[in-house]
Design a protein around this motif. Sequence first.
Motif, PDB file in Angstrom:
ATOM      1  N   GLU A 155      -8.735  -8.867  -6.600  1.00 60.17           N
ATOM      2  CA  GLU A 155      -9.688  -7.868  -5.820  1.00 60.17           C
ATOM      3  C   GLU A 155      -9.225  -7.155  -4.764  1.00 60.17           C
ATOM      4  N   GLU A 156      -8.342  -7.978  -4.117  1.00 59.62           N
ATOM      5  CA  GLU A 156      -7.473  -7.235  -2.979  1.00 59.62           C
ATOM      6  C   GLU A 156      -6.606  -6.380  -3.474  1.00 59.62           C
ATOM      7  N   SER A 213      -7.647   1.625  -4.836  1.00 60.27           N
ATOM      8  CA  SER A 213      -8.763   2.654  -5.111  1.00 60.27           C
ATOM      9  C   SER A 213      -8.398   3.931  -4.396  1.00 60.27           C
ATOM     10  N   PRO A 214      -7.906   3.996  -3.443  1.00 59.68           N
ATOM     11  CA  PRO A 214      -7.839   5.566  -3.012  1.00 59.68           C
ATOM     12  C   PRO A 214      -7.018   6.613  -4.130  1.00 59.68           C
ATOM     13  N   THR A 269      -8.457   4.584 -10.482  1.00 60.52           N
ATOM     14  CA  THR A 269      -9.501   3.901 -11.101  1.00 60.52           C
ATOM     15  C   THR A 269      -9.106   2.662 -11.810  1.00 60.52           C
ATOM     16  N   ALA A 322      -6.944  -4.470  -6.345  1.00 60.45           N
ATOM     17  CA  ALA A 322      -7.905  -3.332  -6.783  1.00 60.45           C
ATOM     18  C   ALA A 322      -8.341  -2.642  -5.539  1.00 60.45           C
ATOM     19  N   ARG A 323      -8.621  -3.040  -4.332  1.00 62.74           N
ATOM     20  CA  ARG A 323      -8.985  -2.329  -2.806  1.00 62.74           C
ATOM     21  C   ARG A 323      -8.059  -1.411  -2.594  1.00 62.74           C
ATOM     22  N   MET A 324      -6.708  -1.907  -2.714  1.00 60.35           N
ATOM     23  CA  MET A 324      -5.240  -1.254  -2.283  1.00 60.35           C
ATOM     24  C   MET A 324      -5.150   0.133  -3.221  1.00 60.35           C
ATOM     25  N   GLU A 332       0.811  -1.194   0.027  1.00 56.72           N
ATOM     26  CA  GLU A 332       0.031   0.068   0.012  1.00 56.72           C
ATOM     27  C   GLU A 332       0.852   1.417  -0.042  1.00 56.72           C
TER      28      GLU A 332
END
Length: 194
Positions: free
Chosen positions: A162-163, A169-170, A173, A165-167, A116
């Motif tokens: 998917e994990e 996302s801040p 896109t 993608a979550r990291m 991250e």
Amino acid sequence: MNRVADFFDTLADRWDELCYHDPEKLNDILKKTGLRKGLRILDIGCGTGVLESYLLPHSPRQIVGVDLSPAMIERARSKYATPVVDFRCQDVWDIQGETFDYIIAYSVFPHFREPEKLISHLAGLLPTGGELVVCHSESRDKINRHHDKHAGKLSEGLPPVEELARMLSPFFTVGAMEDSDRLYMISATRKQTF
């Protein structure tokens, strides 16, 4: 000394024989991204310069390939005699004050202990609309099994897409994603900063 650099230094002279990079899969990954003519590209963990032969046909303005391993960089430099490619023995964390249009992390993401933080750092090197691609030309399961067996202490493992993608996302896109038995890739575009 850096353990990751030391490990890859010992493999540099035979890396291209040890690792097969499927051209069809690499071209497929790049087609799913926004790679186009005239971009300034950062290739993180470039190793012996595997990706450059796939990136150069897209007529980049410049490719900067960085790797911690002096031996890998030496090998990469011996392959390409073009001013378009700049191979640097450098830690990506030390890149400051530069901007890239497209950053690719091919076969390197699991070697970063703080993914991250890495994503945040890379976001700072991209303008709005710039693209980050994280990819492997093998499946996540195959990569993780290989690293557990051969590079466990140097790898954090590849998370489900998917994990990741979550990291992302801040700052990003997310566009194309694939986490299959064939390959792993995610492409994301830098959001507007305020």
